[in-house]
Design a protein around this motif. Structure first.
Motif, PDB file in Angstrom:
ATOM      1  N   ASP A   1       7.245  47.562 -41.638  1.00 26.14           N
ATOM      2  CA  ASP A   1       8.522  48.050 -42.096  1.00 26.14           C
ATOM      3  C   ASP A   1       9.735  47.042 -42.251  1.00 26.14           C
ATOM      4  OD1 ASP A   1       7.305  50.492 -42.414  1.00 26.14           O
ATOM      5  OD2 ASP A   1       8.589  51.530 -41.122  1.00 26.14           O
ATOM      6  N   TYR A   2       9.871  46.428 -41.105  1.00 24.31           N
ATOM      7  CA  TYR A   2      11.028  45.512 -40.890  1.00 24.31           C
ATOM      8  C   TYR A   2      10.703  44.143 -41.820  1.00 24.31           C
ATOM      9  CZ  TYR A   2      14.056  48.256 -38.040  1.00 24.31           C
ATOM     10  OH  TYR A   2      14.867  49.089 -37.699  1.00 24.31           O
ATOM     11  N   LEU A   3       9.504  43.610 -42.029  1.00 27.08           N
ATOM     12  CA  LEU A   3       9.198  42.560 -42.459  1.00 27.08           C
ATOM     13  C   LEU A   3       9.346  42.959 -44.200  1.00 27.08           C
ATOM     14  CD1 LEU A   3       5.661  40.936 -41.114  1.00 27.08           C
ATOM     15  CD2 LEU A   3       7.922  40.119 -41.295  1.00 27.08           C
ATOM     16  N   SER A   4       8.903  43.979 -44.423  1.00 25.46           N
ATOM     17  CA  SER A   4       9.408  44.520 -45.985  1.00 25.46           C
ATOM     18  C   SER A   4      10.661  44.390 -46.290  1.00 25.46           C
ATOM     19  CB  SER A   4       8.420  45.577 -45.997  1.00 25.46           C
ATOM     20  OG  SER A   4       7.145  45.731 -45.968  1.00 25.46           O
ATOM     21  N   ILE A   5      11.384  45.000 -45.242  1.00 20.01           N
ATOM     22  CA  ILE A   5      12.932  45.076 -45.385  1.00 20.01           C
ATOM     23  C   ILE A   5      13.547  43.662 -45.571  1.00 20.01           C
ATOM     24  CG2 ILE A   5      15.184  45.693 -44.209  1.00 20.01           C
ATOM     25  CD1 ILE A   5      13.718  48.198 -43.059  1.00 20.01           C
ATOM     26  N   MET A   6      12.960  42.918 -44.962  1.00 18.63           N
ATOM     27  CA  MET A   6      13.407  41.340 -44.915  1.00 18.63           C
ATOM     28  C   MET A   6      12.985  40.797 -46.332  1.00 18.63           C
ATOM     29  SD  MET A   6      12.459  39.341 -41.363  1.00 18.63           S
ATOM     30  CE  MET A   6      12.646  37.866 -42.244  1.00 18.63           C
TER      31      MET A   6
ATOM     32  N   TRP B   1      23.371  43.168 -39.048  1.00 18.34           N
ATOM     33  CA  TRP B   1      23.997  42.233 -39.696  1.00 18.34           C
ATOM     34  C   TRP B   1      23.356  41.001 -39.864  1.00 18.34           C
ATOM     35  CZ3 TRP B   1      26.182  43.750 -44.214  1.00 18.34           C
ATOM     36  CH2 TRP B   1      26.903  44.937 -44.364  1.00 18.34           C
ATOM     37  N   GLY B   2      23.274  40.499 -38.595  1.00 18.73           N
ATOM     38  CA  GLY B   2      22.456  39.269 -38.323  1.00 18.73           C
ATOM     39  C   GLY B   2      21.071  39.331 -38.894  1.00 18.73           C
ATOM     40  N   PHE B   3      20.397  40.125 -38.735  1.00 18.68           N
ATOM     41  CA  PHE B   3      19.013  40.359 -39.455  1.00 18.68           C
ATOM     42  C   PHE B   3      19.004  40.269 -40.967  1.00 18.68           C
ATOM     43  CE2 PHE B   3      15.811  43.286 -41.091  1.00 18.68           C
ATOM     44  CZ  PHE B   3      14.643  42.630 -40.508  1.00 18.68           C
ATOM     45  N   ILE B   4      19.940  40.966 -41.705  1.00 21.56           N
ATOM     46  CA  ILE B   4      20.058  40.924 -42.858  1.00 21.56           C
ATOM     47  C   ILE B   4      20.418  39.388 -43.342  1.00 21.56           C
ATOM     48  CG2 ILE B   4      21.273  41.856 -45.073  1.00 21.56           C
ATOM     49  CD1 ILE B   4      19.376  43.725 -43.672  1.00 21.56           C
TER      50      ILE B   4
ATOM     51  N   TYR C   1      15.717  41.095 -49.168  1.00 28.33           N
ATOM     52  CA  TYR C   1      16.809  40.265 -49.247  1.00 28.33           C
ATOM     53  C   TYR C   1      16.011  38.858 -49.265  1.00 28.33           C
ATOM     54  CZ  TYR C   1      19.116  44.232 -47.437  1.00 28.33           C
ATOM     55  OH  TYR C   1      19.558  45.419 -47.220  1.00 28.33           O
ATOM     56  N   ILE C   2      14.978  38.431 -48.961  1.00 27.03           N
ATOM     57  CA  ILE C   2      14.386  37.377 -49.245  1.00 27.03           C
ATOM     58  C   ILE C   2      14.311  37.321 -50.908  1.00 27.03           C
ATOM     59  CG2 ILE C   2      12.557  35.472 -48.947  1.00 27.03           C
ATOM     60  CD1 ILE C   2      12.187  36.846 -46.156  1.00 27.03           C
ATOM     61  N   ALA C   3      13.419  37.865 -51.246  1.00 30.35           N
ATOM     62  CA  ALA C   3      13.275  37.950 -52.811  1.00 30.35           C
ATOM     63  C   ALA C   3      14.509  38.090 -53.620  1.00 30.35           C
ATOM     64  CB  ALA C   3      12.278  39.174 -53.297  1.00 30.35           C
ATOM     65  N   GLY C   4      15.360  39.001 -53.136  1.00 26.16           N
ATOM     66  CA  GLY C   4      16.541  39.136 -53.975  1.00 26.16           C
ATOM     67  C   GLY C   4      17.341  38.071 -54.202  1.00 26.16           C
ATOM     68  N   SER C   5      17.639  37.387 -53.081  1.00 25.08           N
ATOM     69  CA  SER C   5      18.450  36.215 -52.902  1.00 25.08           C
ATOM     70  C   SER C   5      17.792  34.908 -53.631  1.00 25.08           C
ATOM     71  CB  SER C   5      18.721  35.788 -51.299  1.00 25.08           C
ATOM     72  OG  SER C   5      17.689  35.701 -50.826  1.00 25.08           O
ATOM     73  N   HIS C   6      16.580  35.065 -53.391  1.00 25.38           N
ATOM     74  CA  HIS C   6      15.684  33.544 -53.876  1.00 25.38           C
ATOM     75  C   HIS C   6      15.646  33.854 -55.521  1.00 25.38           C
ATOM     76  CE1 HIS C   6      12.571  30.688 -55.107  1.00 25.38           C
ATOM     77  NE2 HIS C   6      12.145  31.728 -55.448  1.00 25.38           N
ATOM     78  N   TYR C   7      15.394  34.947 -56.305  1.00 29.05           N
ATOM     79  CA  TYR C   7      15.361  34.997 -57.680  1.00 29.05           C
ATOM     80  C   TYR C   7      16.973  35.180 -58.163  1.00 29.05           C
ATOM     81  CZ  TYR C   7      10.431  35.627 -57.426  1.00 29.05           C
ATOM     82  OH  TYR C   7       9.351  35.290 -57.475  1.00 29.05           O
ATOM     83  N   ALA C   8      17.736  35.668 -57.508  1.00 29.29           N
ATOM     84  CA  ALA C   8      19.227  35.698 -57.871  1.00 29.29           C
ATOM     85  C   ALA C   8      19.791  34.194 -57.955  1.00 29.29           C
ATOM     86  CB  ALA C   8      20.028  36.456 -56.822  1.00 29.29           C
TER      87      ALA C   8
ATOM     88  N   TYR D   1       7.943  48.718 -51.259  1.00 25.89           N
ATOM     89  CA  TYR D   1       7.827  49.222 -49.856  1.00 25.89           C
ATOM     90  C   TYR D   1       8.921  49.026 -48.881  1.00 25.89           C
ATOM     91  CZ  TYR D   1       5.380  50.321 -45.474  1.00 25.89           C
ATOM     92  OH  TYR D   1       5.228  50.957 -44.436  1.00 25.89           O
ATOM     93  N   GLY D   2       9.683  47.969 -49.088  1.00 26.11           N
ATOM     94  CA  GLY D   2      10.772  47.635 -48.221  1.00 26.11           C
ATOM     95  C   GLY D   2      12.020  48.719 -48.462  1.00 26.11           C
ATOM     96  N   VAL D   3      12.161  48.885 -49.786  1.00 30.15           N
ATOM     97  CA  VAL D   3      13.191  50.018 -50.169  1.00 30.15           C
ATOM     98  C   VAL D   3      12.748  51.022 -49.578  1.00 30.15           C
ATOM     99  CG1 VAL D   3      14.090  51.269 -52.060  1.00 30.15           C
ATOM    100  CG2 VAL D   3      13.654  48.907 -52.395  1.00 30.15           C
ATOM    101  N   GLN D   4      11.740  51.671 -49.499  1.00 24.47           N
ATOM    102  CA  GLN D   4      11.213  52.883 -48.857  1.00 24.47           C
ATOM    103  C   GLN D   4      11.565  52.734 -47.435  1.00 24.47           C
ATOM    104  OE1 GLN D   4       7.025  54.190 -49.664  1.00 24.47           O
ATOM    105  NE2 GLN D   4       7.225  55.805 -48.198  1.00 24.47           N
TER     106      GLN D   4
END
Length: 224
Positions: free
Chosen positions: A194-199, A113-116, A202-209, A160-163
């Motif tokens: 993989d983990y950079l893409s997963i990050m 959760w801290g990672f997210i 949330y980086i892109a999602g929160s930024h554009y949101a 790629y992060g979703v996958q």
């Protein structure tokens, strides 16, 4: 600003290394945790004014989101650090504890959760980070081609992060504890990618949101 960016970047890198427990082993994992604790404390000292201003001024949507994410990130990292002490095997091996299964569960769940929350925290501050990077590099007026290129890259990272999220069972790691440990398939470079893409999700999602929320706020202000 440069010092803060260096500290934040170092914390992000160390967080990724700490997540790679099955690659680094326990001793390095605990050592990385100590470095993370030090940087976390320094980070909070440098941003101590933020705590003083929590209840001051106007609380718009952006500030409320930032406040909520920052507090959740603070709580999750604090729980990770506190729970790590009694389950330590190398740095503090003499700590007496009878049944550490619950503490291990708490440690693992809150670390993911801290990672997210860390990724969302970065995303909410992405505009500030970009502005600082532009000033340091001298790129004050990016071209349309560069902007489009960066956005295409962002989309590819998210896809790629979703996958990777499904392959790495991120949802399960956020909700279920596996006492036998989570297996890891692939090389170190694949783990990092993989983990950079997963990050990146949330980086892109929160930024554009946040940009959408800010635009809606401006539209309402103009209409009023």
């Amino acid at each position: 600003m440069v010092i803060r960016l260096v500290i934040d970047f170092s914390m992000t890198v160390l967080m990724l290394v700490a997540m790679a427990y099955h690659i680094t082993g326990n001793a390095i994992h605990e050592l990385i945790g100590v470095f993370l604790l030090v940087l976390f404390l320094v980070h909070n000292i440098l941003n101590r004014r933020w705590y003083k201003a929590i209840f001051k001024g106007k609380h718009n949507v952006r500030r409320i989101l930032s406040l909520a994410v920052n507090l959740l990130f603070l709580v999750s990292i604090t729980v990770v650090m506190v729970s790590s002490v009694p389950i330590s095997q190398d740095i503090l091996p003499s700590t007496p504890i009878n049944n550490d299964m619950v503490l291990r569960q708490i440690h693992v769940l809150t670390s993911y959760w801290g990672f997210i929350f860390m990724a969302i925290h970065i995303g909410l501050s992405w505009g500030t980070i970009l502005n600082a990077a532009r000033k340091m590099t001298g790129i004050t007026n990016p071209s349309i081609i560069l902007t489009i290129t960066l956005r295409v890259i962002a989309v590819l990272i998210v896809v790629y992060g979703v996958q990777a999220s499904f392959e790495r069972e991120i949802v399960s790691k956020l909700t279920i504890y596996n006492p036998f440990g989570w297996g890891f398939n692939g090389s170190t470079s694949e783990f990092i990618l993989d983990y950079l893409s997963i990050m990146g999700i949330y980086i892109a999602g929160s930024h554009y949101a946040l940009k959408i929320v800010q635009k809606q706020g401006k539209d309402r202000a103009n209409l009023s």
